[in-house]
Design a protein around this motif. Structure first.
Motif, mmCIF file in Angstrom:
data_model
loop_
_atom_site.group_PDB
_atom_site.id
_atom_site.type_symbol
_atom_site.label_atom_id
_atom_site.label_comp_id
_atom_site.label_asym_id
_atom_site.label_seq_id
_atom_site.Cartn_x
_atom_site.Cartn_y
_atom_site.Cartn_z
ATOM 1 N N PHE A 12 0.830 -1.209 0.000
ATOM 2 C CA PHE A 12 0.000 0.000 0.000
ATOM 3 C C PHE A 12 0.865 1.259 0.000
ATOM 4 O O PHE A 12 0.633 2.200 -0.782
ATOM 5 N N LEU A 13 1.877 1.293 0.868
ATOM 6 C CA LEU A 13 2.740 2.469 0.956
ATOM 7 C C LEU A 13 3.577 2.649 -0.306
ATOM 8 O O LEU A 13 3.834 3.776 -0.732
ATOM 9 N N SER A 14 4.000 1.531 -0.916
ATOM 10 C CA SER A 14 4.802 1.618 -2.135
ATOM 11 C C SER A 14 3.988 2.175 -3.293
ATOM 12 O O SER A 14 4.439 3.095 -4.001
ATOM 13 N N TRP A 15 2.797 1.624 -3.499
ATOM 14 C CA TRP A 15 1.943 2.145 -4.565
ATOM 15 C C TRP A 15 1.532 3.584 -4.291
ATOM 16 O O TRP A 15 1.420 4.403 -5.209
ATOM 17 N N GLY A 16 1.321 3.892 -3.012
ATOM 18 C CA GLY A 16 0.984 5.263 -2.655
ATOM 19 C C GLY A 16 2.091 6.227 -3.034
ATOM 20 O O GLY A 16 1.828 7.339 -3.512
ATOM 21 N N LEU A 17 3.343 5.807 -2.849
ATOM 22 C CA LEU A 17 4.487 6.641 -3.209
ATOM 23 C C LEU A 17 4.554 6.855 -4.718
ATOM 24 O O LEU A 17 4.843 7.962 -5.196
ATOM 25 N N ILE A 18 4.279 5.802 -5.481
ATOM 26 C CA ILE A 18 4.282 5.926 -6.942
ATOM 27 C C ILE A 18 3.176 6.863 -7.409
ATOM 28 O O ILE A 18 3.392 7.745 -8.255
ATOM 29 N N ILE A 19 1.981 6.686 -6.868
ATOM 30 C CA ILE A 19 0.849 7.541 -7.242
ATOM 31 C C ILE A 19 1.131 8.998 -6.880
ATOM 32 O O ILE A 19 0.840 9.917 -7.648
ATOM 33 N N LEU A 20 1.726 9.202 -5.705
ATOM 34 C CA LEU A 20 2.084 10.557 -5.283
ATOM 35 C C LEU A 20 3.096 11.168 -6.245
ATOM 36 O O LEU A 20 3.008 12.354 -6.591
ATOM 37 N N GLY A 21 4.063 10.364 -6.676
ATOM 38 C CA GLY A 21 5.062 10.847 -7.621
ATOM 39 C C GLY A 21 4.448 11.241 -8.952
ATOM 40 O O GLY A 21 4.796 12.283 -9.534
ATOM 41 N N ILE A 22 3.516 10.427 -9.450
ATOM 42 C CA ILE A 22 2.846 10.737 -10.711
ATOM 43 C C ILE A 22 2.015 12.011 -10.578
ATOM 44 O O ILE A 22 2.017 12.884 -11.473
ATOM 45 N N TYR A 24 2.506 14.460 -8.473
ATOM 46 C CA TYR A 24 3.430 15.588 -8.349
ATOM 47 C C TYR A 24 3.979 15.978 -9.717
ATOM 48 O O TYR A 24 4.114 17.165 -10.043
ATOM 49 N N TRP A 25 4.295 14.974 -10.528
ATOM 50 C CA TRP A 25 4.781 15.223 -11.889
ATOM 51 C C TRP A 25 3.749 16.003 -12.695
ATOM 52 O O TRP A 25 4.075 16.991 -13.360
ATOM 53 N N LYS A 26 2.497 15.581 -12.626
ATOM 54 C CA LYS A 26 1.444 16.243 -13.403
ATOM 55 C C LYS A 26 1.228 17.675 -12.931
ATOM 56 O O LYS A 26 1.033 18.586 -13.754
ATOM 57 N N ALA A 193 22.861 18.756 -12.407
ATOM 58 C CA ALA A 193 23.695 17.571 -12.204
ATOM 59 C C ALA A 193 23.425 16.933 -10.846
ATOM 60 O O ALA A 193 23.510 15.708 -10.697
ATOM 61 N N ASN A 194 23.095 17.740 -9.850
ATOM 62 C CA ASN A 194 22.796 17.198 -8.520
ATOM 63 C C ASN A 194 21.559 16.315 -8.553
ATOM 64 O O ASN A 194 21.505 15.266 -7.902
ATOM 65 N N TYR A 195 20.544 16.709 -9.321
ATOM 66 C CA TYR A 195 19.342 15.884 -9.461
ATOM 67 C C TYR A 195 19.661 14.585 -10.195
ATOM 68 O O TYR A 195 19.189 13.509 -9.809
ATOM 69 N N PHE A 196 20.446 14.687 -11.263
ATOM 70 C CA PHE A 196 20.820 13.498 -12.030
ATOM 71 C C PHE A 196 21.533 12.493 -11.116
ATOM 72 O O PHE A 196 21.237 11.291 -11.147
ATOM 73 N N GLY A 224 9.662 13.362 -9.384
ATOM 74 C CA GLY A 224 9.702 14.662 -8.735
ATOM 75 C C GLY A 224 10.855 15.523 -9.215
ATOM 76 O O GLY A 224 10.670 16.708 -9.533
ATOM 77 N N LEU A 225 12.050 14.950 -9.301
ATOM 78 C CA LEU A 225 13.221 15.727 -9.690
ATOM 79 C C LEU A 225 13.242 16.044 -11.184
ATOM 80 O O LEU A 225 13.675 17.129 -11.585
ATOM 81 N N ALA A 226 12.774 15.106 -12.014
ATOM 82 C CA ALA A 226 12.774 15.358 -13.455
ATOM 83 C C ALA A 226 11.843 16.503 -13.817
ATOM 84 O O ALA A 226 12.174 17.360 -14.650
ATOM 85 N N SER A 227 10.667 16.537 -13.202
ATOM 86 C CA SER A 227 9.723 17.611 -13.510
ATOM 87 C C SER A 227 10.279 18.957 -13.077
ATOM 88 O O SER A 227 10.130 19.968 -13.779
#
Length: 255
Positions: A12-22, A24-26, A193-196, A224-227
């Motif tokens: 649950f927490l793992s999928w929640g993190l992925i959904i949160l990342g998506i 945040y990206w949007k 470069a720090n994000y990469f 998060g960092l790419a966006s």
């Protein structure tokens, strides 16, 4: 804290993190998160706290929570688990106590610090519990290609990340708040470069651990960092006419 693997909670927490990342990206594709150089000037001063304090508070749970889990479990006997959890805690020890003390960034808004504190607590528990209770490595794992390759990427990413942070700090004198073109290291090829380096670091960690929670965090970090990297690149291009035309935003020669 029980000593059993909470598989459903981890999932649950793992999928929640992925959904949160998506999510945040949007959101960031439309409007950049208002902290750092993009901080809104409309906030009154009492909503801000010094950057050093903010970084310490928001990153601290990622170090403290796994350490508390280790203390409570008293069962970290496997060498592979020890090394992998050490990598995670080592990163956040550096991020909390070293980077936090050295940063010369702008004051941060309290609401941003609170949100980051919650996410770091979430992920600290996820990674700590996963490695303590849900994953066991035998001695062969330390010579497995996935562990060795992942460890190599983690070390490479960490080196790039820390070196790039050092170069960024050198751009400013104490008390200075102006932005300059970063140069040297991978900054000759990308704007952030720090994000990469951090993205490489956490994908290396996910390969070395070979767990879904670690992959979820790596993906969350990358989204998060790419966006935000795209906004940083646009900021540099618009602010500096002399900004190198060949420099990419995040990935050398590609993006």
């Amino acid at each position: 804290m029980g000593s059993q693997c909470k598989e459903n909670v981890m999932l649950f927490l793992s999928w929640g993190l992925i959904i949160l990342g998506i999510a945040y990206w949007k959101v960031q594709r439309k409007e950049v998160a208002r902290y750092g150089r993009y901080r809104s000037q409309s906030f009154i001063s009492k909503t801000l706290i010094p950057a050093k304090v903010g970084w310490f508070l928001q990153e601290m749970p990622s170090f403290v929570v796994p350490m508390l889990l280790i203390y409570q479990s008293n069962s970290l006997d496997n060498l592979g688990n020890k090394l992998l959890l050490l990598l995670f805690c080592g990163h956040y020890f550096q991020r909390t106590l070293i980077y936090g003390c050295l940063t010369r960034g702008r004051a941060v808004e309290i609401n941003f610090v609170v949100k980051s504190f919650i996410v770091c607590s979430w992920n600290g528990y996820l990674q700590g519990h996963s490695l303590l209770y849900c994953t066991k490595y035998d001695d062969r794992w330390l010579t497995d290609f996935r562990f060795l390759f992942g460890l190599m990427l983690f070390i490479l990413g960490t080196t790039i990340n820390i070196h790039s942070d050092h170069l960024l700090r050198k751009l400013r004198k104490p008390g200075e708040a102006t932005y300059k073109i970063p140069r040297g290291g991978l900054f000759d090829y990308v704007s952030v470069a720090n994000y990469f380096g951090e993205i490489v670091e956490w994908f290396g960690y996910s390969i070395a651990t070979w767990t879904f929670p670690a992959f979820a965090f790596a993906l969350f970090t990358a989204l998060g960092l790419a966006s935000r990297a795209l906004h940083h690149h646009r900021f540099y291009v618009e602010k500096f006419q002399e900004y190198p035309k060949s420099r990419k935003a995040l990935i050398p020669f590609l993006l």
